[in-house]
Design an enzyme around this catalytic site. Sequence first.
Site, PDB file in Angstrom:
ATOM      1  N   SER A  85     -11.411  -1.350  -0.361  1.00 48.41           N
ATOM      2  CA  SER A  85     -10.060  -1.327   0.199  1.00 48.41           C
ATOM      3  C   SER A  85     -10.033  -1.916   1.594  1.00 48.41           C
ATOM      4  O   SER A  85      -8.983  -2.388   2.051  1.00 48.41           O
ATOM      5  CB  SER A  85      -9.528   0.109   0.268  1.00 48.41           C
TER       6      SER A  85
ATOM      7  N   ASP B  65       0.845  -1.190   0.000  1.00 50.76           N
ATOM      8  CA  ASP B  65       0.000   0.000   0.000  1.00 50.76           C
ATOM      9  C   ASP B  65       0.885   1.246   0.000  1.00 50.76           C
ATOM     10  O   ASP B  65       2.078   1.159  -0.313  1.00 50.76           O
ATOM     11  CB  ASP B  65      -0.933  -0.017   1.215  1.00 50.76           C
TER      12      ASP B  65
ATOM     13  N   HIS C  59      -3.687   5.409   3.989  1.00 47.02           N
ATOM     14  CA  HIS C  59      -4.476   4.300   3.454  1.00 47.02           C
ATOM     15  C   HIS C  59      -3.973   2.951   3.957  1.00 47.02           C
ATOM     16  O   HIS C  59      -4.739   2.126   4.472  1.00 47.02           O
ATOM     17  CB  HIS C  59      -4.435   4.361   1.926  1.00 47.02           C
TER      18      HIS C  59
END
Length: 790
Positions: free
Chosen positions: A377, A163, A221
């Site tokens: 996600s 990520d 994220h």
Amino acid sequence: MRIPHLLFLMLTSLGLHGVWAQDALPTFKEGSLFIKVEDDAGIILPEFEGAPDEVALRNIEGLSGLVNDYDIYYLKHPFKTQSPLLENIYEVKFREVAARADLKSEFQAISYIDYAEEVPVYHKFFEPDDYRPLEQSYLPVINAEGAWDISQGSEDVVIAIVDDAVQLSHEDLSPNIWVNPGEIAGNGIDDDGNGFVDDVNGYNVAFGNNNPEPRNLNFNHGTSVAGCASAATNNGTGIASIGFNCSIMGVGASVDEGLTITNSLEGIDYAIAAKADIVNMSFGGRGFSITVSRLIEVGHQQGIIFVASSGNSGEDEANYPAAYPFVISVGATTVTDRVANFSTVHSSVDVMAPGVQIRTTAVSAGSGRYGPESGTSFSAPVVAGLLGLMKSINPCLTPDQAEQFLKETAINIDAINPTDAGKLGAGRVDAAAAVAAVQPTALPVANFSTVLPDGCSNDVIFNFEIDEEDVSGCPSSVFWVVTNDQGYTGTSTELNPVFTLPDTATYIIQLIVNNQLGTSQIADQLSFQPNVAYSLNAGANESLCLGESAQLEALITAPEDLIDDISWTPGFGLSNSRIANPVANPTITTTYTVVTSLSNGCELTDEVTVNVSPNPTTFINPNVAETTIDLGDSVRLQVFGAEQYSWSPGIWLSDSTGEVLFAKPEQTVTYVVTGFNSSGCSLEDEITIIVNGTNPLSINPWDETLGEILAPYPNPASERITFRADLLQSGKLTLRMMDIQGREVATLFNDQVGRSTFSLDWDRGSEPAGMYLMLWEFDGAVATQKFLLE
């Protein structure tokens, strides 16, 4: 009711936060292609970064023209992962980015090219924060508590989070951060040989270092994704997470905090090289790539489970990497098992999981922060964490078996979502049922086989044996003990350990296996004789100036009759890539790898780096070959392009090391200036100053206090000539022989002399006939005299 896609985008433009807008982001990387050479073509392309080796290029059909026409500046293997599926794949980078389609077509037209394709770009999946369910209500929905009654995960099961970054120091992640058992922290060495240095807790492939931590609070994220997979649970802090005790491998793969995971492919490559058990990919795009599919297939063959987000378009479409074979594609649901309005649905979706308002970890400047997140996600890592529980209780699961059990135990939700029936895979995951389905139902079977080494090492591989069709007797833990009667003892808790056996002896091997149903063990003997230790040393690294060469030498400690082949790669810049001691003359810094194959099957490898420093661009102003002045005049000289300078000859100059100086020669002379840079590399330039009115027969500025220069004898001379002077004081005397153009031929004398009659006999040697000048320099005074060689 799902929001229509057009309306969803309109709402986004009015201020909804974090929407992944597929159409606004690039599908493929600009200025880049993957190309694949036919496996049976027998062609190895010359790799380069920067300036290619033109000679090497000309030896490969069609390559040189494409490099020049499209300004190709990079041609290399893109992955460190080793596999026949990947070894003939190269990444090409070029500056004529608008001509990508043309270059692709030209590559495809070359006979030895299997395919050429664009390099896909993947992006994060974000969704708006417009739901308010109870905190972590998704865990009861997937029956997490029931799963934890059976398995609370194992730190031996490693989930790689590829990520933007992962905050290893977060209070609720740090207890579960993976520690690489094969790496020694901070020693600057790739101890485990996976191609990455000091990757103790993971790696940042975007910045080429071992720190996957966020560069600022906007790199959030990956930290949120990691918390969904395996935040530390039952620790009195923060949140619970389905993965409970499973380890998190942080893989930073973004150069900035934007939506694009800029280095996603390198991140997947690292996770494979680091031997993760599960790889979570909470990103995607529409771009299909054979190359990326091959990369994932290689990982799948090594037993790695891949999980990816299906996408957040709210449409019926395929996104990648989720839609590739060997990837578990995860869509998102609400806590009521309805499809989230943003979730991509498609026939390639494998399972669904909650992905709306998932409370998880967030990047924090302090001890820890948490927040709700929505999107596929975050549904994908929920499934990755569940797979971690399944692998923890049954490490023998293959990727295909893990996917099969995951699907067989999922809850079909087609009836709740009739408009999307058939596009939701097997349904919403049921953690308790999935973990229960894979738990061993029989005592573990202690059984193993050994793989003896070839002629290169003393490493013996011990393989735990189990019937892959029936993993009901899989152990949850194993313990190996290897001993001999000479005092050696080795132990391991790995499923398939490697032991380096040092002695000629009979070894006793004991294997003890456990699961929740009990313990089994087996003992066996192995007679082993260590192999001869062969080695290969490519020598110390070299440093060159551009244009210089270095003699490489591979020192091989093996009998000559055992050596089958020697090869150096890349081959460009080498006089011969198939000998032990080629001459290297690269144009850029290059690491050469030498491989020696022995007839007993052994293959030795080492590498050496030749560092190439550029030369300075030395040039003189005025930028002319020669200039003319009258006797007594001077000319201003200035030199550019280097850091230090040296002028020769150093006479009649205001400064023999200057950048700006004045020359006032008393006769025609050619000055040569040598410029040096900080690397010690040099380049020369020269200028001739023609002096009008010079009488080279008798230019003698010495006054009577220094003495008198006597005529050379004989003059003209044929074999030997004597130079003489009556010196009235001691000092430093230098005699330089110059040609009639003022260029130095030789220094005949350079030393201290006393008050005396000085005499020097000079043997002519091979100097050609002609007129010459003898330049006398004595304590700052200069005189010349003319002499003739017949």
